[in-house]
Design a protein around this motif. Structure first.
Motif, short mmCIF file in Angstrom:
data_model
loop_
_atom_site.label_atom_id
_atom_site.label_comp_id
_atom_site.label_asym_id
_atom_site.label_seq_id
_atom_site.Cartn_x
_atom_site.Cartn_y
_atom_site.Cartn_z
N GLN A 22 0.81 -1.22 0.00
CA GLN A 22 0.00 0.00 0.00
C GLN A 22 0.85 1.27 0.00
O GLN A 22 0.35 2.34 0.29
CB GLN A 22 -0.93 0.00 1.23
N GLN A 23 2.12 1.12 -0.33
CA GLN A 23 2.99 2.27 -0.47
C GLN A 23 2.91 2.83 -1.90
O GLN A 23 2.74 2.08 -2.87
CB GLN A 23 4.44 1.88 -0.15
N VAL A 24 3.05 4.13 -2.01
CA VAL A 24 3.01 4.79 -3.32
C VAL A 24 4.32 4.48 -4.04
O VAL A 24 5.41 4.65 -3.50
CB VAL A 24 2.83 6.31 -3.18
N ARG A 25 4.22 4.04 -5.29
CA ARG A 25 5.38 3.71 -6.08
C ARG A 25 5.52 4.71 -7.23
O ARG A 25 4.65 5.55 -7.48
CB ARG A 25 5.26 2.27 -6.61
N ASP A 26 6.65 4.57 -7.94
CA ASP A 26 6.92 5.50 -9.03
C ASP A 26 5.86 5.44 -10.12
O ASP A 26 5.46 6.45 -10.68
CB ASP A 26 8.30 5.22 -9.61
N SER A 27 5.38 4.23 -10.41
CA SER A 27 4.34 4.09 -11.44
C SER A 27 3.03 4.75 -11.02
O SER A 27 2.29 5.27 -11.88
CB SER A 27 4.11 2.61 -11.75
N ASP A 28 2.75 4.76 -9.72
CA ASP A 28 1.53 5.40 -9.25
C ASP A 28 1.60 6.91 -9.46
O ASP A 28 0.64 7.54 -9.95
CB ASP A 28 1.31 5.10 -7.76
N LEU A 29 2.73 7.52 -9.10
CA LEU A 29 2.89 8.96 -9.32
C LEU A 29 2.88 9.29 -10.82
O LEU A 29 2.33 10.32 -11.23
CB LEU A 29 4.19 9.46 -8.69
N ALA A 30 3.48 8.41 -11.61
CA ALA A 30 3.47 8.64 -13.05
C ALA A 30 2.05 8.60 -13.60
O ALA A 30 1.69 9.39 -14.49
CB ALA A 30 4.34 7.60 -13.75
N THR A 31 1.20 7.70 -13.06
CA THR A 31 -0.19 7.64 -13.50
C THR A 31 -0.92 8.92 -13.17
O THR A 31 -1.67 9.47 -14.00
CB THR A 31 -0.89 6.45 -12.82
N LEU A 32 -0.73 9.45 -11.96
CA LEU A 32 -1.38 10.70 -11.56
C LEU A 32 -0.90 11.87 -12.43
O LEU A 32 -1.71 12.69 -12.91
CB LEU A 32 -1.11 10.99 -10.09
N VAL A 33 0.41 11.94 -12.64
CA VAL A 33 0.96 13.05 -13.42
C VAL A 33 0.46 13.01 -14.86
O VAL A 33 0.08 14.03 -15.44
CB VAL A 33 2.50 13.03 -13.36
N ASP A 34 0.42 11.82 -15.47
CA ASP A 34 -0.08 11.71 -16.84
C ASP A 34 -1.56 12.11 -16.92
O ASP A 34 -1.98 12.75 -17.89
CB ASP A 34 0.08 10.27 -17.33
N GLY A 35 -2.35 11.75 -15.89
CA GLY A 35 -3.74 12.17 -15.87
C GLY A 35 -3.89 13.67 -15.76
O GLY A 35 -4.76 14.27 -16.40
N LEU A 36 -3.02 14.32 -14.98
CA LEU A 36 -3.05 15.78 -14.86
C LEU A 36 -2.69 16.46 -16.18
O LEU A 36 -3.30 17.46 -16.58
CB LEU A 36 -2.10 16.24 -13.75
N TRP A 37 -1.69 15.92 -16.88
CA TRP A 37 -1.36 16.48 -18.20
C TRP A 37 -2.55 16.36 -19.15
O TRP A 37 -2.88 17.31 -19.86
CB TRP A 37 -0.17 15.76 -18.81
N ASP A 38 -3.18 15.20 -19.14
CA ASP A 38 -4.33 15.00 -20.03
C ASP A 38 -5.50 15.90 -19.65
O ASP A 38 -6.31 16.26 -20.52
CB ASP A 38 -4.77 13.53 -19.99
#
Length: 298
Positions: free
Chosen positions: A170-186
């Motif tokens: 349940q720890q935040v990983r690099d792929s999780d942050l990348a998913t959030l950032v890509d959603g913000l760009w979109d």
């Protein structure tokens, strides 16, 4: 009609030369007569013979008239001789005036041409200034998108952390942050930073053990994400993107600590420049509305 009624004064009908001679003689006679009346005794006025100098005034007047006539004749001759030169001078002045008038017309035509050229150049300068402003605005947008320049504006302040009392899964990983950032760009984000690190289209998240790194720099929890964009629509638009829906699924399934607050003013630093090692041909892709070519997410 009586002759006396139509007779004009002598000074009107008498020639000028005769009038001058008569008036001169009359004045001389008066002077001589007055002098004689003073010198001659009253007792012998009738017996004394006429003075021998009584004819002198008439001679003086004749001499004066002769000199005057000579002067008039000389003036007439001189005027007659100078007439061709005067006419030539007048013609020369007329010719010079005509040349000046033609020269002035040529200068006026040249001035009109210069005014037309100046107006055209002013139009070109105005167009160049408008193009320069448009290019400067485009560069500013590209700097904001690519992270080359620092930016300031309204947006969202997002906080992300591991699930409270959760295990390693349940720890935040690099792929999780990348998913959030890509959603913000979109969703239309204009600029994004994570823990003060500006993101660009070359930024990559990496996991080194339990820690998340950005370009070799470790990030410390909780992860603070600053996003410049429209704070009224950005969060709702995030839910409409594929990566945003995936992110909210992770938040619900793994229990991440996720909080969003709107902000009136955010300041994001410029990204650290990257050294390019490999260059590949750019493939043109259709631009999304409101996004410049070459801009993108992480």
């Amino acid at each position: 009609m009586p002759e006396s009624a139509t007779r004009l004064p002598d000074q009107v009908v008498m020639p000028l030369l005769d009038r001058i001679v008569r008036e001169s003689l009359d004045e001389d006679y008066q002077v001589v007569a007055a002098r004689k009346s003073r010198e001659r005794p009253r007792s012998s006025a009738a017996q004394r013979p006429p003075s021998p100098g009584s004819g002198r005034p008439r001679q003086v007047a004749a001499a004066v008239m002769a000199v005057f006539g000579v002067l008039v004749a000389i003036a007439a001759i001189q005027t007659s001789r100078n007439a061709p030169e005067a006419n030539a001078s007048m013609a020369s002045l007329v010719e010079q005036a005509q040349e000046r008038r033609e020269g002035l017309a040529d200068l006026q035509a040249e001035l009109d041409k210069l005014r037309t050229s100046t107006n055209a150049l002013r139009g070109d300068v105005a167009q160049a200034q408008a193009d320069e402003q448009a290019q400067a605005a485009r560069i500013t947008r590209l700097e904001a998108r690519t992270g080359v320049g620092a930016v300031r504006g309204p947006g969202l302040r997002i906080s992300v952390d591991d699930a409270p009392d959760g295990d390693v899964s349940q720890q935040v990983r690099d792929s999780d942050l990348a998913t959030l950032v890509d959603g913000l760009w979109d969703a239309g984000a204009e600029a994004i930073s994570v823990n003060g690190k500006r993101l660009t289209n070359l930024t990559a998240f990496d996991n080194v053990g339990p820690a998340i790194h950005i370009a070799g720099t470790p990030l410390v929890r909780p992860y603070t994400i600053l996003v410049i964009g429209n704070p009224d629509t950005l969060q709702a638009d995030l839910l409409d993107t594929t990566m945003g829906q995936r992110w909210f699924t992770l938040v619900q399934s793994l229990g991440f600590d996720y909080a969003v607050k709107p902000a009136d003013s955010l300041s994001l630093p410029a990204a650290r420049p990257h050294r390019l090692r490999v260059v590949r041909p750019f493939e043109q892709t259709p631009e999304r509305p409101g996004q410049d070519a070459g801009a993108g997410g992480s």
